[in-house]
Design a protein around this motif. Structure first.
Motif, short mmCIF file in Angstrom:
data_model
loop_
_atom_site.label_atom_id
_atom_site.label_comp_id
_atom_site.label_asym_id
_atom_site.label_seq_id
_atom_site.Cartn_x
_atom_site.Cartn_y
_atom_site.Cartn_z
N UNK A 157 -12.15 7.45 3.72
CA UNK A 157 -11.06 7.44 4.24
C UNK A 157 -11.02 5.62 4.20
N UNK A 158 -11.28 4.95 3.90
CA UNK A 158 -10.53 3.87 3.11
C UNK A 158 -9.42 3.70 2.11
N UNK A 159 -9.26 4.70 0.61
CA UNK A 159 -8.82 5.11 0.35
C UNK A 159 -7.90 5.57 0.75
N UNK A 160 -7.71 6.18 2.13
CA UNK A 160 -6.08 6.91 2.31
C UNK A 160 -5.80 5.66 3.31
N UNK A 161 -6.21 4.97 3.66
CA UNK A 161 -5.67 3.79 4.69
C UNK A 161 -5.06 2.99 3.54
N UNK A 162 -5.55 2.32 2.46
CA UNK A 162 -5.08 1.71 1.34
C UNK A 162 -3.83 2.27 1.01
N UNK A 163 -3.30 3.84 0.50
CA UNK A 163 -2.01 4.40 0.62
C UNK A 163 -1.13 4.17 1.33
N UNK A 164 -2.05 4.47 2.53
CA UNK A 164 -0.87 4.63 3.94
C UNK A 164 -0.25 2.81 4.41
N UNK A 165 -1.21 2.17 3.52
CA UNK A 165 -0.48 0.78 3.78
C UNK A 165 0.07 0.81 2.56
N UNK A 166 -0.15 1.04 1.45
CA UNK A 166 0.67 0.50 0.23
C UNK A 166 1.37 0.97 0.48
N UNK A 167 1.86 2.73 1.10
CA UNK A 167 3.56 3.08 1.64
C UNK A 167 4.44 2.00 2.36
N UNK A 168 3.63 1.52 3.72
CA UNK A 168 3.55 0.59 4.19
C UNK A 168 5.19 -0.96 4.14
N UNK A 169 3.96 -1.40 2.96
CA UNK A 169 4.32 -2.64 1.77
C UNK A 169 6.22 -1.70 1.71
N UNK A 170 5.86 -0.77 0.67
CA UNK A 170 7.11 -0.42 0.55
C UNK A 170 8.07 -0.57 1.24
N UNK A 171 8.31 0.20 2.42
CA UNK A 171 8.89 -0.11 3.40
C UNK A 171 9.39 -1.33 3.67
N UNK A 172 8.68 -2.04 3.59
CA UNK A 172 9.24 -3.68 4.16
C UNK A 172 9.38 -3.77 2.63
N UNK A 173 9.36 -4.03 1.78
CA UNK A 173 10.70 -4.22 0.57
C UNK A 173 12.12 -3.57 1.20
N UNK A 174 11.89 -2.50 0.83
CA UNK A 174 13.33 -1.53 1.04
C UNK A 174 13.76 -2.43 2.40
N UNK A 175 12.92 -2.58 3.65
CA UNK A 175 14.02 -3.44 4.81
C UNK A 175 14.51 -4.65 3.96
#
Length: 256
Positions: A157-175
Motif C-alpha cells: 500500500x505504501x508503494x502505491x501511495x509513493x507512486x500516486x505521490x510521484x504522479x502528483x509531483x509530475x503534475x506540479x512540474x507540469x503546472x
C-alpha cells in the motif's frame, strides 16, 4: 573429511553410521542456507530502512518548498485583487466545480486571501508576476525504481501511495511549466505598458494604467487565475506528502 567417513562406513556396511553422517550433511546444508537467507533478509531490511529515511528527507524538502509556493501564490492573488480594486475594477472571482474525475482540489476562497500590505503598493506589478515554483525531489524514488529496490517494500500500500505521490509531483512540474509560459506572455504585455518586475511605480499611476488598459487588466486576472490552479496542485501534493510522512514514519517504527 565427512565424505571419507561415509565411504569408510559404507565399506564396513555400518548403515546406521552412514545415516548419521548423511543427516549431519543435510542439517549442515540447511543451516548454511538458512543463515544465508537470514543475512539477505537483514540486508534488505537495512536497505529498506535507509530508503524510507531518504524518502522522508525528500518529503521534508518538498513540503518546505510547497509551503513557500502556497504562500506566494496566495500573495499573487492578493496583489492581483489590489491591482483591480485600486483601478475600480471587479476583484478576482474563481469558481471551481469538482467532478468525479478530479484528482486535484482546485477550490480557492478568494475572499479569505490576506489584504495586500499598503507598504508594497508601489510594487504591485512585481508581486503579480513574480512567483515560486517548487521542484519536488524524486531522486530517492527514481533510484529505488531504477535499482529494483521497490520490490523489497513489504507494505505494498505504501508503494502505491509513493507512486500516486510521484504522479502528483509530475503534475506540479507540469503546472510550473504552464504558469511560467503564461508569465512570459504577461511580462511582454506589462513591458508594452512600461511595467517591469522589481521596478517601482507610484500606486496612483499604476492604478490609472490598469484602469485604462483592458488588456493589462485581463492579463492580471489571467495571472491570478493560473496562480490559483498552481495553488491547487501544490496544496494537493502537500496533503499527499503529509500523509506519506505519517505512513512512512509509522512503517519505519515497525522496523526498528
Amino acid at each position: 573429511m565427512i565424505l571419507r567417513r561415509i565411504t569408510e562406513h559404507v565399506k564396513a556396511q555400518n548403515w546406521f553410521a552412514v545415516a548419521i553422517d548423511f543427516l549431519i550433511v543435510v542439517v549442515g546444508v540447511f543451516i548454511g542456507l538458512q543463515v544465508q537467507e537470514w543475512s539477505k533478509h537483514r540486508e534488505e531490511r537495512q536497505r529498506e530502512m535507509q530508503i524510507v529515511a531518504d524518502l522522508l528527507a525528500d518529503l521534508d524538502i518538498d513540503r518546505s518548498q510547497y509551503a513557500n509556493g502556497l504562500a506566494i501564490d496566495a500573495h499573487r492573488v492578493s496583489a492581483a485583487n489590489a491591482s483591480l480594486k485600486g483601478a475600480a475594477l471587479a476583484p478576482i472571482e474563481f469558481n471551481w466545480e469538482k467532478s468525479a474525475s478530479d484528482n486535484v482540489d482546485y477550490s480557492f476562497d478568494t475572499s479569505a486571501v490576506a489584504e495586500y500590505p499598503a507598504s508594497r503598493l508601489d510594487r504591485l506589478w512585481t508581486d503579480v508576476v513574480i512567483g515560486f515554483h517548487p521542484t519536488p525531489s524524486t531522486a530517492t524514488f527514481d533510484a529505488m525504481v531504477g535499482a529494483g529496490d521497490i520490490k523489497i517494500f513489504r507494505d505494498r500500500q505504501i508503494v502505491r501511495e509513493l507512486q500516486t505521490y510521484h504522479n502528483l509531483t509530475e503534475s506540479v512540474l507540469a503546472q510550473n511549466e504552464k504558469l511560467l509560459a503564461i508569465r512570459g506572455k504577461v511580462l511582454n504585455i506589462g513591458a508594452s505598458s512600461g511595467l517591469a518586475p522589481y521596478s517601482r511605480m507610484p500606486a496612483a499611476d499604476y492604478f490609472q494604467l490598469v484602469a485604462g488598459n483592458p488588456q493589462l487588466a485581463a492579463t492580471i486576472r489571467i495571472m491570478a487565475t493560473f496562480a490559483i490552479y498552481h495553488h491547487g496542485e501544490l496544496q494537493t501534493a502537500d496533503a499527499r506528502a503529509a500523509g506519506l510522512q505519517v505512513r512512512l514514519n509509522d512503517y519505519l517504527a515497525t522496523m526498528r
